[in-house]
Each structure stands twice: as structure tokens, then as C-alpha cells.
Design an enzyme around this catalytic site. Sequence first.
Site, PDB file in Angstrom:
ATOM      1  N   ASP A  19     -20.760 149.011 -30.696  1.00 56.36           N
ATOM      2  CA  ASP A  19     -20.848 147.694 -30.063  1.00 56.36           C
ATOM      3  C   ASP A  19     -19.558 147.313 -29.353  1.00 56.36           C
ATOM      4  OD1 ASP A  19     -23.391 147.579 -31.002  1.00 56.36           O
ATOM      5  OD2 ASP A  19     -23.072 145.940 -32.411  1.00 56.36           O
ATOM      6  N   ARG A 101     -10.423 136.412 -40.788  1.00 57.93           N
ATOM      7  CA  ARG A 101     -10.480 136.121 -39.356  1.00 57.93           C
ATOM      8  C   ARG A 101      -9.211 135.477 -38.796  1.00 57.93           C
ATOM      9  NH1 ARG A 101     -13.563 139.986 -39.839  1.00 57.93           N
ATOM     10  NH2 ARG A 101     -15.821 139.712 -39.630  1.00 57.93           N
ATOM     11  N   ASP A 130     -18.418 133.788 -37.198  1.00 56.35           N
ATOM     12  CA  ASP A 130     -17.168 134.415 -36.788  1.00 56.35           C
ATOM     13  C   ASP A 130     -16.725 134.017 -35.386  1.00 56.35           C
ATOM     14  OD1 ASP A 130     -16.554 135.677 -39.129  1.00 56.35           O
ATOM     15  OD2 ASP A 130     -17.476 137.587 -38.587  1.00 56.35           O
ATOM     16  N   SER A 184     -26.051 144.969 -41.557  1.00 54.72           N
ATOM     17  CA  SER A 184     -24.695 145.032 -41.007  1.00 54.72           C
ATOM     18  C   SER A 184     -23.679 144.853 -42.120  1.00 54.72           C
ATOM     19  CB  SER A 184     -24.491 143.957 -39.935  1.00 54.72           C
ATOM     20  OG  SER A 184     -24.567 142.665 -40.514  1.00 54.72           O
TER      21      SER A 184
END
Length: 409
Positions: A19, A101, A130, A184
Amino acid sequence: MSDKPAVKKVVLAYSGGLDTSIILKWLQTEYGAEVITFTADLGQGEELGPAREKALLLGIKPENIFIEDLREEFVRDYVFPMFRANTVYEGQYLLGTSIARPLIAKTQIDIARKVGADAVSHGSTGKGNDQVRYEVAYYALEPDITVIAPWREWDFKSREALLAFARDHQIPIAKDKLGEAPFSVDANLLHSSSEGKVLEDPAVEAPESVYMRTIAPEDAPDKATVFTIDFERGDPVAIDGEALSPANLLTKLNELGHANGVGRLDLVENRYVGMKSRGVYETPGGTILLAAHRGIESITLDRGSMHLKDELMPRYAELIYNGFWFSPEREMLQTAIDFSQAKVTGQVRVKLYKGNVSIIGRTSPYSLYDQELVTFEEGKVAYDQRDAAGFIKLNALRLRVAAKRDRRG
């Protein structure tokens, strides 16, 4: 192209996977920009060399490839400060993805400044948390930065369209990437997170294949594992008397948790963007750390401080979950939390057994636990049991007044 901002250089948060490799090429073709790749080593357990090789294959100059080992900084400056607050979101989630993050975003901005980039980009979708976490952090650190979020911009309508783009631009596609993954995964030194596909129905138990950080509690040893954790000012510093760096200490706790089936969580949570999602999380070391930290606090914090911390914690957790690590209100709360930890020093003894964490001992040079006060034997302390009568009557006064009023009514 006319509605796109003019971008010369863009720093991409790059995993090396399919991706983000598609995003890399899309940035080059759609924006005509020079792409700088940034890959963070947060202890996800993957070999990061292939990310460099993939970036080189896609035409990125060697000097524009950044692979940063952030494991120690991650645990020292993000995980440990969060655990000083005993932070859990919605009563269960230890925020393993959320806390990673802000560090990724901070390092991305640092690299953008270093190379003179005028934009940053990430691979988060338009449905998740996110995207918010990254972009709020970008803007907090560099208010005028241009943010490119490909999943919100491009016209690909299906997985097959993405694969066709990859084929057209000679992006290697591993055989296991030809179809959609069954779920995922996001991982770092604190946890692993699995979502989507086979996990989307919250009524269906997650298959055992989802779990990668822990053995099943049923398969854990029949004998308990017992060890000690030393704390200084609210942070763990040693296991069984051996001083360890933050990242090495969390790694050791992960190993202990893994072997005893500790730290599994199947959760339906409320995303910041408004929808509910089901995720399976594994946080073996963090689950142990939370219990141990509460254990040492139980003898070193007074009631008022402990209860105030517990009142502040949900707000603090929500700020981290929603992406506001760099906000003034989070920093204000952190100052209060850190002040409370001045004497949270000592040792706890921990027992792990088939998925369970028990604190079986705690000692501290700053302990507030007074055995003479709590003993049922007559002690030589200034506590007269007869004083309790006045204490009780004063605390019951308002209730007695209300009861008399109600009887009159």
C-alpha cells in the site's frame, strides 16, 4: 492537477509494504514531487532492510531514505509517561496504536525540516482514527505544513484497481498480496492490533491465528512465573534486580507475558471519527506493567492523589486516543501526573499464571502503609477507636437531616 497544492518535496511514512509503495509511486505521478521515505522502527518485529530495498527499487535516492530506530525513545518518552497515569481507554484498551502515532509524526516533521520538504504524507484510510492522529500532530508541530492523505484523494475504487496501478508501475506484488488480507495488523513494542475482515462481526470469536504476541492461556504452563519489578519515580527500571533500558525492559515483560498467555483483549471501541470498530489487541508487557504500577502506587500514593489521578485518567486517555498528545491540555495533565510520581519508588512482586497477573508483594522506602495503624492488635499509635463515632456522625449528618425532612413530608 490544478486543485492540488504545489509540492516540491514530500516525506512519506513508509512501511515498505504494497500500500505505501503504491502511495509512493502515486505521489510521484500525481504531484510530480520528490519523495523522501521514512520508516520507523518501533519494535514491530519486522526486518526493515526490505523497506530500504523497495524504496531504492522505486527510484528513491539513498540519501532520501530514512530508517530510524525509535524503540528507546518510544518507550521512554511516550509509553512510560502514559503508564504513569495507568491509562486505559474505555476501561480496557491500553492505547498501543494511539501512543505510537505522535512519535512517528514528530520524527516525520523533523525529517521534513532537515531535508526542506514542504509536505508530509501517510497511508491511513479515511475511515480510521490514525488519519486524525497523524494530521493533528503534524499541524501542532508545523502549522503550515501541507498534508497529503492519498486514501482521501485518489480515485481507486477497488483492491484490483490498486493492484493494476502497481502492475502498471512495476511495483512488486507478493503472492500473498494478490487477494485481500484476512485482517489488518499494526504492531510495535507495546502491542499488536488486528482489525477488519474476519474480525468485523463482533459476535464471532477471533480465530487463534489472529494472535501473534501471546500463547493461549489454556496452553500456558501449569506452574506460575514469579518475578520482581523495581520502580523509580513511577517508571519501571529493573526486573529481578537487573537494571534494563526502557525498551529492553518492555521487551522482557513482553516475553514473560507471551509465555503465560497474558494480555489478550477482544474489544469493540468507539472511534473518534464516530463509528464503532472491533479489534483484537495483544499487550503482554503493558498488561503486566499496568498491574505492577498500580501495585506500587497502592502503598506510595495517598488517597486524595490516587483518586484524583483516577478521575483525570479517562480524560487523559481520550486525548491520546483522539490524537492530542501535543495539545496543551495533555501537557497540563502530564505535569500533574508526573508530580504525583515523585515517591512512587519501590519494588513489586508479580505472579503470572494462565493469562492472569497478580501482585503478591510490594515494598517502598516511601510506603504510607502503617502496619500498626491497620493491625487488629492493640498498637502504640495515635488512633483511638472511640474517635470514629464523631467522624461517622458528622459524615452522616446531612443524611439524617434529609431523612427527617422526608418523614415530615
